[in-house]
Design a protein around this motif. Sequence first.
Motif, mmCIF file in Angstrom:
data_model
loop_
_atom_site.group_PDB
_atom_site.id
_atom_site.type_symbol
_atom_site.label_atom_id
_atom_site.label_comp_id
_atom_site.label_asym_id
_atom_site.label_seq_id
_atom_site.Cartn_x
_atom_site.Cartn_y
_atom_site.Cartn_z
ATOM 1 N N THR A 1 0.838 -1.209 0.000
ATOM 2 C CA THR A 1 0.000 0.000 0.000
ATOM 3 C C THR A 1 0.872 1.258 0.000
ATOM 4 O O THR A 1 0.619 2.214 -0.748
ATOM 5 N N GLU A 2 1.894 1.271 0.841
ATOM 6 C CA GLU A 2 2.804 2.424 0.888
ATOM 7 C C GLU A 2 3.581 2.563 -0.429
ATOM 8 O O GLU A 2 3.815 3.684 -0.909
ATOM 9 N N ALA A 3 3.975 1.437 -1.011
ATOM 10 C CA ALA A 3 4.694 1.480 -2.282
ATOM 11 C C ALA A 3 3.810 2.043 -3.387
ATOM 12 O O ALA A 3 4.266 2.840 -4.230
ATOM 13 N N LYS A 4 2.548 1.656 -3.379
ATOM 14 C CA LYS A 4 1.590 2.178 -4.373
ATOM 15 C C LYS A 4 1.460 3.694 -4.242
ATOM 16 O O LYS A 4 1.371 4.425 -5.237
ATOM 17 N N ARG A 5 1.475 4.187 -3.012
ATOM 18 C CA ARG A 5 1.365 5.635 -2.767
ATOM 19 C C ARG A 5 2.583 6.380 -3.318
ATOM 20 O O ARG A 5 2.458 7.492 -3.840
ATOM 21 N N LEU A 6 3.759 5.770 -3.211
ATOM 22 C CA LEU A 6 4.993 6.418 -3.669
ATOM 23 C C LEU A 6 5.176 6.344 -5.185
ATOM 24 O O LEU A 6 5.854 7.196 -5.776
ATOM 25 N N ALA A 7 4.598 5.330 -5.822
ATOM 26 C CA ALA A 7 4.868 5.071 -7.238
ATOM 27 C C ALA A 7 4.096 6.009 -8.151
ATOM 28 O O ALA A 7 3.005 6.507 -7.811
ATOM 29 N N ARG A 8 4.669 6.225 -9.337
ATOM 30 C CA ARG A 8 4.034 7.003 -10.394
ATOM 31 C C ARG A 8 3.890 6.126 -11.633
ATOM 32 O O ARG A 8 4.606 5.136 -11.779
ATOM 33 N N PRO A 9 2.996 6.475 -12.549
ATOM 34 C CA PRO A 9 2.867 5.680 -13.778
ATOM 35 C C PRO A 9 4.217 5.529 -14.476
ATOM 36 O O PRO A 9 4.982 6.482 -14.584
ATOM 37 N N GLY A 10 4.513 4.305 -14.912
ATOM 38 C CA GLY A 10 5.799 4.004 -15.531
ATOM 39 C C GLY A 10 6.809 3.420 -14.565
ATOM 40 O O GLY A 10 7.850 2.908 -14.987
ATOM 41 N N ASP A 11 6.535 3.496 -13.250
ATOM 42 C CA ASP A 11 7.441 2.952 -12.240
ATOM 43 C C ASP A 11 7.243 1.444 -12.089
ATOM 44 O O ASP A 11 6.249 0.870 -12.550
ATOM 45 N N THR A 12 8.188 0.821 -11.397
ATOM 46 C CA THR A 12 8.078 -0.582 -11.004
ATOM 47 C C THR A 12 8.158 -0.680 -9.484
ATOM 48 O O THR A 12 9.094 -0.136 -8.881
ATOM 49 N N VAL A 13 7.179 -1.312 -8.866
ATOM 50 C CA VAL A 13 7.269 -1.656 -7.450
ATOM 51 C C VAL A 13 7.910 -3.040 -7.380
ATOM 52 O O VAL A 13 7.370 -4.022 -7.886
ATOM 53 N N LEU A 14 9.098 -3.090 -6.785
ATOM 54 C CA LEU A 14 9.921 -4.300 -6.829
ATOM 55 C C LEU A 14 10.171 -4.846 -5.433
ATOM 56 O O LEU A 14 10.790 -4.185 -4.597
ATOM 57 N N LEU A 15 9.707 -6.064 -5.199
ATOM 58 C CA LEU A 15 10.077 -6.791 -3.985
ATOM 59 C C LEU A 15 11.379 -7.531 -4.276
ATOM 60 O O LEU A 15 11.400 -8.535 -4.989
ATOM 61 N N ALA A 16 12.484 -6.988 -3.773
ATOM 62 C CA ALA A 16 13.802 -7.621 -3.900
ATOM 63 C C ALA A 16 14.492 -7.418 -2.563
ATOM 64 O O ALA A 16 15.317 -6.533 -2.397
ATOM 65 N N PRO A 17 14.157 -8.229 -1.562
ATOM 66 C CA PRO A 17 14.432 -7.883 -0.157
ATOM 67 C C PRO A 17 15.896 -7.777 0.244
ATOM 68 O O PRO A 17 16.216 -7.141 1.242
#
Length: 480
Positions: free
Chosen positions: A437-453
């Motif tokens: 949810t927090e990652a979605k808030r930070l992201a903009r169109p064209g971005d990638t939300v990446l889980l790479a821990p």
Amino acid sequence: MGSGQVTSSVPSGTSEFQGKHVTVAGLGVSGLPAAKALHARGAIVTAVNDGDDARAREQAAELEALGITVRLGDGATLPEGTELIVTAPGWQPDKPLFRAAGQAGVPVWGDVELAWRLRGPDAAPWLAVTGTNGKTTTVQMLASILKAAGLRTAAVGNIGVSVLDAVLGDEQYDVLAVELSSYQLHWAPSLRAYSGAVLNLAPDHLDWHGSMDAYAADKGRIYEGNKVACVYNVADPRTEDLVREADVEEGCRAVGFTLQAPAVSQLGVVDGILVDRAFVENRQKNAQELAEISDVDPPAPHNIANALAAAALARSFGVPAQAVRDGLRAFKPDAHRIAHVADLDGVAYVDDSKATNTHAAEASLAAYEPIVWIAGGLAKGAEFDELVANSAKRLRGVVLIGADRALIREALARHAPEVPVVDLDRTDTGAMLQAVTEAKRLARPGDTVLLAPACASMDMFTNYNQRGDAFAAAVRELGA
């Protein structure tokens, strides 16, 4: 690269083990088949295990029914009369059992060493792969290429299918694609692969090996006695150093792989094409097209490197170019390895939960831009400064989870102070939904939300699979 003639171990049958007192250290995936195989060949087997839980007792009962002695909860004491130890690969070399063995002059083998010595006279040659990251994917790609060439093969070793089971099973193979960990190589002194590859080297498992030099040396064992090719990573000079130090069969060649245009005796990339300048006639002037970057799934840089390493090993075995292409096209990566989950509002959500160390995470981060990065977990003694410094320019924002997230937060403060960071002070499994949810808030169109821990998962999850599943479930919930 030294050139001393190396002979393989003589395939062994009943006679070598008949009446021999062998201690099998550790039950589980490797110990159980090792104990059974030795017992079947006339050895007097004692199995020892540190744990004494329900699973161990179940396995002990299975062995005791065969007449094998089992000692649970006592893996430290060397059983009297032991002439050989066959150990599970994860048992550390400094354990009291092995110190006692050293003092008594008792050799220690791993299950891979046992499998190598139990090969029949017409056994399939091994194409072997190791490295800090990418082993499983590369071995699976290799097996896919070999199958596309019409060869009988299997992906075995650290990948989940025991080498011992493959060697002793009824199925006949033309060649085996073998994934080997540094643990397994440590305990496999006489292994001699047809061709071997070290994909990369980065600090990992140093608590087990004791130092980076010792870790690298164990990885380098994969080159010992190679027959046709020692495959190394041009971008990682340490892998080439290991080739130079190896004692191989006369005529064995060093073959590099690179994401750049290849030099002679290398595989590389030219204008989006994977090409071979190692296994072609007149390689000074000629190159063979193998596949297109688009044939590799996913076409991230580190996965292209995996494909080139797999292709090099396959080509060393005489596989035609078309089979490389067909095998790469047929290959589908396992779950949680840079897996595209969904696109929401123009943002891509990618699950690379398998990126459990800094080296793997950096490779994953290099595949995208801009990124909202979800990271954290158990650091296993890792440091994050180099990872953050090398990846800072790609970061739109970072969401941190897990027990050791402060280590990443501090590295971000030093090397990427302008990047917004959300630090979630919770380690329950429900934290993943909040993180996404927090990652979605930070992201903009064209971005990638990446889980790479860049961390292990056991502080919050059973394993990296469960962590990746939680990420995917959270993404689906947000998109519902």
